[in-house]
Scaffold this motif. Structure first.
Motif, mmCIF file in Angstrom:
data_model
loop_
_atom_site.group_PDB
_atom_site.id
_atom_site.type_symbol
_atom_site.label_atom_id
_atom_site.label_comp_id
_atom_site.label_asym_id
_atom_site.label_seq_id
_atom_site.Cartn_x
_atom_site.Cartn_y
_atom_site.Cartn_z
ATOM 1 N N PRO A 63 0.982 -1.221 -0.046
ATOM 2 C CA PRO A 63 0.191 0.181 0.083
ATOM 3 C C PRO A 63 0.792 1.302 0.146
ATOM 4 O O PRO A 63 1.945 1.499 0.730
ATOM 5 C CB PRO A 63 -1.006 -0.170 1.256
ATOM 6 N N ARG A 82 1.267 1.811 7.227
ATOM 7 C CA ARG A 82 1.148 0.602 6.459
ATOM 8 C C ARG A 82 1.022 -0.395 7.504
ATOM 9 O O ARG A 82 1.796 -0.796 8.163
ATOM 10 C CB ARG A 82 2.206 0.213 5.539
ATOM 11 N N THR A 87 -2.676 -3.766 3.476
ATOM 12 C CA THR A 87 -3.600 -2.945 4.301
ATOM 13 C C THR A 87 -2.890 -1.521 4.689
ATOM 14 O O THR A 87 -1.802 -1.738 5.163
ATOM 15 C CB THR A 87 -4.303 -3.578 5.556
ATOM 16 N N GLN A 104 -7.229 1.373 2.782
ATOM 17 C CA GLN A 104 -7.237 0.634 1.477
ATOM 18 C C GLN A 104 -6.691 -0.603 1.798
ATOM 19 O O GLN A 104 -6.093 -0.961 2.569
ATOM 20 C CB GLN A 104 -6.048 1.348 0.467
#
Length: 210
Positions: A63, A82, A87, A104
């Motif tokens: 990510p 992170r 994720t 995200q």
């Protein structure tokens, strides 16, 4: 006479103390601060055990921040973490009374959630007003989301159009083709959650399969 005067003063003192206690309790329950919303966002994140996620078959990289460096969010208590190989979370203050968290994650299906937390939302502010605000804020934030920014704006516009025409659409997924590539996005407006004088609305995007 002295005893009577002492009794009157004592009664007045007790009355003032009770009034102060009520005022203090009322103030404590009056609203939710941005600091408490910030802590709530952080507490809701997945724990460190998520770092053991198996990503051997993951088709996407680690990510990276969604918001680009040149955004006005950089000076607004911005942070990116992170959590594991798939994720990531971004968190920043948005204006005077709002927080934006962007989550995200995923591999074959890549998801991005814009979660808006608003404080100082009185009872006179309707659910429709809060939802509209979240969609407009998502559209505005999309301008600073780098390569996927155009799709963030388009998804918010679709939800705004559908929501304005049909009423509330929480939980309903809508498909649209992104500006580049052969994939499809799904965009969804989650149900509004209200507590004290605060409100939380999430707008979710899912892209895939990659």
């Amino acid at each position: 006479m002295k005893h009577r005067l002492f009794f009157v003063l004592a009664a007045l003192g007790l009355l003032c103390a009770c009034r102060d206690a009520v005022r203090t309790e009322g103030t404590a329950q009056e609203g939710v601060s941005l600091d408490s919303l910030w802590k709530r966002c952080v507490d809701l994140r997945v724990g460190a055990e998520g770092s053991r996620v198996d990503v051997s078959d993951c088709v996407r990289g680690v990510p990276m921040p969604i918001l680009v460096d040149s955004t006005p969010f950089a000076a607004a208590d911005y942070s990116f973490v992170r959590v594991n190989a798939v994720t990531g979370y971004e968190l920043c203050r948005y204006g005077e009374d709002a927080l934006l968290e962007i989550e995200q994650g995923g591999c074959e299906y890549f998801g991005v959630t814009f979660r808006w937390s608003y404080n100082a939302v009185g009872k006179e502010v309707s659910d429709r007003q809060i939802v509209r605000r979240a969609l407009l804020d998502t559209r505005q934030a999309g301008r600073y989301c780098g390569p996927m920014g155009e799709d963030v704006v388009r998804g918010a516009d679709m939800l705004l159009a559908e929501w304005s025409a049909e009423g509330d659409v929480p939980g309903e997924e809508m498909d649209f083709r992104p500006s580049a590539g052969d994939f499809y996005y799904k965009v969804r407006l989650d149900s509004l959650v209200r507590f004290s004088d605060a409100a939380v609305v999430a707008v979710r995007y899912v892209l895939g399969p990659l």
